[in-house]
Design a protein around this motif. Structure first.
Motif, mmCIF file in Angstrom:
data_model
loop_
_atom_site.group_PDB
_atom_site.id
_atom_site.type_symbol
_atom_site.label_atom_id
_atom_site.label_comp_id
_atom_site.label_asym_id
_atom_site.label_seq_id
_atom_site.Cartn_x
_atom_site.Cartn_y
_atom_site.Cartn_z
ATOM 1 N N LEU A 75 0.824 -1.210 0.000
ATOM 2 C CA LEU A 75 0.000 0.000 0.000
ATOM 3 C C LEU A 75 0.861 1.264 0.000
ATOM 4 N N ALA A 76 1.988 1.232 0.720
ATOM 5 C CA ALA A 76 2.865 2.402 0.763
ATOM 6 C C ALA A 76 3.465 2.701 -0.597
ATOM 7 N N GLU A 77 3.608 1.658 -1.423
ATOM 8 C CA GLU A 77 4.154 1.837 -2.759
ATOM 9 C C GLU A 77 3.078 2.172 -3.795
ATOM 10 N N GLN A 78 1.821 2.078 -3.397
ATOM 11 C CA GLN A 78 0.692 2.352 -4.302
ATOM 12 C C GLN A 78 -0.250 3.339 -3.608
ATOM 13 N N LEU A 79 0.155 4.600 -3.563
ATOM 14 C CA LEU A 79 -0.555 5.586 -2.754
ATOM 15 C C LEU A 79 -1.987 5.815 -3.242
ATOM 16 N N ASP A 80 -2.218 5.776 -4.538
ATOM 17 C CA ASP A 80 -3.581 5.966 -5.042
ATOM 18 C C ASP A 80 -4.503 4.857 -4.547
ATOM 19 N N ALA A 81 -4.018 3.627 -4.573
ATOM 20 C CA ALA A 81 -4.818 2.505 -4.078
ATOM 21 C C ALA A 81 -5.059 2.641 -2.579
ATOM 22 N N LEU A 89 -12.922 -3.890 2.270
ATOM 23 C CA LEU A 89 -11.685 -4.195 2.979
ATOM 24 C C LEU A 89 -11.357 -5.687 2.941
ATOM 25 N N ASP A 90 -12.346 -6.552 3.014
ATOM 26 C CA ASP A 90 -12.064 -7.985 2.962
ATOM 27 C C ASP A 90 -11.421 -8.366 1.625
ATOM 28 N N ARG A 91 -11.940 -7.798 0.530
ATOM 29 C CA ARG A 91 -11.322 -8.064 -0.774
ATOM 30 C C ARG A 91 -9.913 -7.487 -0.822
ATOM 31 N N ALA A 92 -9.747 -6.312 -0.236
ATOM 32 C CA ALA A 92 -8.423 -5.686 -0.230
ATOM 33 C C ALA A 92 -7.418 -6.547 0.531
ATOM 34 N N VAL A 93 -7.816 -7.088 1.664
ATOM 35 C CA VAL A 93 -6.914 -7.946 2.443
ATOM 36 C C VAL A 93 -6.497 -9.156 1.620
ATOM 37 N N ASP A 94 -7.431 -9.752 0.892
ATOM 38 C CA ASP A 94 -7.073 -10.909 0.071
ATOM 39 C C ASP A 94 -6.120 -10.522 -1.056
ATOM 40 N N GLU A 95 -6.304 -9.344 -1.634
ATOM 41 C CA GLU A 95 -5.392 -8.910 -2.687
ATOM 42 C C GLU A 95 -3.994 -8.646 -2.109
ATOM 43 N N LEU A 96 -3.922 -8.090 -0.918
ATOM 44 C CA LEU A 96 -2.626 -7.867 -0.284
ATOM 45 C C LEU A 96 -1.955 -9.213 0.045
ATOM 46 N N LEU A 97 -2.747 -10.189 0.445
ATOM 47 C CA LEU A 97 -2.209 -11.528 0.678
ATOM 48 C C LEU A 97 -1.712 -12.159 -0.619
ATOM 49 N N ARG A 98 -2.443 -11.926 -1.708
ATOM 50 C CA ARG A 98 -1.977 -12.441 -2.999
ATOM 51 C C ARG A 98 -0.633 -11.830 -3.362
ATOM 52 N N ARG A 99 -0.509 -10.524 -3.163
ATOM 53 C CA ARG A 99 0.724 -9.833 -3.511
ATOM 54 C C ARG A 99 1.870 -10.167 -2.561
ATOM 55 N N ARG A 112 -3.608 -9.136 -15.216
ATOM 56 C CA ARG A 112 -2.591 -8.165 -14.802
ATOM 57 C C ARG A 112 -2.092 -8.469 -13.382
ATOM 58 N N PRO A 113 -1.470 -9.614 -13.172
ATOM 59 C CA PRO A 113 -1.097 -10.030 -11.811
ATOM 60 C C PRO A 113 -0.111 -9.111 -11.120
ATOM 61 N N ALA A 114 0.702 -8.382 -11.878
ATOM 62 C CA ALA A 114 1.656 -7.466 -11.240
ATOM 63 C C ALA A 114 0.985 -6.207 -10.729
ATOM 64 N N ALA A 115 -0.251 -5.948 -11.165
ATOM 65 C CA ALA A 115 -0.974 -4.751 -10.730
ATOM 66 C C ALA A 115 -1.688 -5.030 -9.416
ATOM 67 N N LEU A 116 -1.770 -4.004 -8.580
ATOM 68 C CA LEU A 116 -2.537 -4.086 -7.345
ATOM 69 C C LEU A 116 -3.985 -3.717 -7.644
ATOM 70 N N ASP A 117 -4.886 -4.673 -7.468
ATOM 71 C CA ASP A 117 -6.315 -4.450 -7.689
ATOM 72 C C ASP A 117 -7.042 -4.824 -6.409
ATOM 73 N N LEU A 118 -7.267 -3.837 -5.549
ATOM 74 C CA LEU A 118 -7.846 -4.111 -4.234
ATOM 75 C C LEU A 118 -9.275 -4.622 -4.314
ATOM 76 N N ALA A 119 -9.922 -4.463 -5.459
ATOM 77 C CA ALA A 119 -11.284 -4.975 -5.649
ATOM 78 C C ALA A 119 -11.289 -6.293 -6.419
ATOM 79 N N ARG A 120 -10.137 -6.910 -6.593
ATOM 80 C CA ARG A 120 -10.033 -8.116 -7.424
ATOM 81 C C ARG A 120 -11.015 -9.197 -6.959
ATOM 82 N N SER A 121 -11.780 -9.696 -7.900
ATOM 83 C CA SER A 121 -12.730 -10.772 -7.620
ATOM 84 C C SER A 121 -13.088 -11.468 -8.932
#
Length: 424
Positions: free
Chosen positions: A281-287, A298-308, A352-361
């Motif tokens: 998140l610190a490296e992706q300030l817009d997200a 937030l639950d989806r965001a946590v899973d995306e952070l776990l994926r990353r 786009r697996p290298a992209a941070l998508d906090l809403a990924r589903s």
């Protein structure tokens, strides 16, 4: 050994623990996924650890899931679950842990019900009421640690100021470990998890060479403590997991192994995942700002952070019989190592697996494994991470890095040893 006449020099090395000091080698993972999805890796001597016979690195998502689900072909019992082979004399001891058992009996000493029975016993300890009380305590602890970090100065180290204590103290609360003994949990965790890192003093045997921190001799102190704590809980029962385990039908040996598993895995899953998520998140300030604005669940965001940033990088299995995986012949007895961080970036599954998508589903990451050994503590890890992010958004401004993170030298745990942060 591989079914080839000579090693393929074009195959990237993803074995060397030193590679991971710069983060997971995503370029190497992609090259393997695209050209060598089941690739032979030499297991050379490194950081004082002896050479091994080598292993097959499995990097595509579908193949990782297949190995994790197919315990009839890929066993946790035969050679345990770490890349490095255990001492054969230690194997009977190591196999007492649920993580190193298979759900169906094929080997001497393993009964049909061991794995499922043990998982059910642990699951019963996590009652709804206990989860609610745990959540309230975790929230108060997160708030206290984050506020103290904010007040310590314009730059703070998230790992030392927040996440190490957050994970450790949550675990101690859950187990029911007295406050005076909580430092022991950290010592035991670091001994087991950080054994590859040259910054950590190795545990040496009589011959002066490093000793496997999971060997019986190295765990006697922890096991002795587990029995003392269990006896205390039987005399003075409390609303904690150790009381539930101590008063269950677990044998002494099973209780010791559960205490080991909960202490090490229960602590380090959150201890590794939490700073990793904040770093992303610190490296992706817009997200990060989108999350703070409530634009993302937030639950989806946590899973995306776990994926990353999965807490565990790899797990090992051993082939039970000759088989074929992704077109590659694998012989009975070969080591087969799945790479979670690679599977989580597989373009065949994730857009786009290298992209941070906090809403990924959907987000079918394998950060907690899959199949019969899927992490029992996944729900608790997600809960703790969600609470920590909620409280951070309330207590802290948007954050950016104030220096380079320091990472654990390990091909097993995706750890961060230091993460300096400051207000954006």
């Amino acid at each position: 050994m591989p079914d080839q006449s000579a090693p393929d020099q074009s195959v990237p090395d993803v074995f060397d623990p030193r590679i991971y000091a710069a983060g997971p080698p995503y370029d190497a993972y992609r090259a393997l996924r695209d050209h060598h999805p089941v690739a032979w890796q030499e297991e050379y001597e490194v950081l004082g650890w002896p050479a091994g016979p080598g292993f097959w690195a499995v990097t595509r998502h579908a193949d990782v899931v297949r190995v994790l689900k197919d315990s009839a072909s890929y066993s946790s019992h035969l050679g345990a679950t770490q890349i490095r082979d255990p001492d054969p004399a230690d194997l009977p001891f190591i196999r007492r842990m649920m993580l190193n058992q298979d759900p169906s009996p094929r080997f001497a000493g393993e009964t049909p019900s061991d794995h499922g029975r043990l998982r059910r016993l642990v699951s019963r300890a996590f009652t709804p009421g206990r989860i609610d009380r745990f959540t309230a305590r975790a929230r108060a602890r997160a708030r206290q640690l984050l506020v103290a970090a904010r007040e310590s100065g314009p730059v703070f180290d998230l790992v030392h100021a927040v996440t190490d204590d957050y994970a450790l103290l949550n675990l101690a609360d859950l187990l029911g470990v007295p406050e005076s003994d909580r430092g022991l949990l950290l010592k035991w965790t670091e001994r087991v998890i950080a054994y590859q890192d040259p910054d950590e003093p190795p545990v040496l045997g009589p011959d002066g060479r490093p000793v496997n921190p999971r060997s019986p001799a190295m765990l006697q102190e922890m096991f002795g403590y587990a029995q003392q704590l269990a006896a205390y809980k039987r005399d003075r029962p409390a609303d904690d997991v150790m009381t539930s385990l101590a008063t269950s039908e677990l044998t002494d040996a099973e209780l010791e192994m559960f205490f080991f598993l909960l202490t090490v895995a229960g602590n380090d899953t959150v201890r590794s995942a939490a700073p990793g998520g904040f770093l992303v998140l610190a490296e992706q300030l817009d997200a990060q700002r989108s999350l703070r604005a409530g634009e993302v669940d937030l639950d989806r965001a946590v899973d995306e952070l776990l994926r990353r940033h999965p807490p565990v990088l790899s797990f090992r299995r051993t082939a039970v019989r000759d088989t074929v995986l992704a077109g590659q012949r694998i012989r009975a007895g070969d080591k087969v190592v799945v790479f979670h961080a690679s599977a989580n970036h597989d373009e065949r599954v994730f857009d786009r697996p290298a992209a941070l998508d906090l809403a990924r589903s959907p987000n079918p990451h394998v950060s907690f494994g899959d199949g019969p050994h899927v992490c029992l503590g996944a729900h608790f890890a997600r809960l703790q991470l969600r609470v920590l992010h909620e409280e951070a958004m309330a207590a802290l401004p948007p954050l950016v890095t104030a220096g380079e993170p320091r990472r654990l030298v390990s091909n097993f745990i995706n750890g961060i040893k230091s993460l300096p942060l400051t207000a954006a």
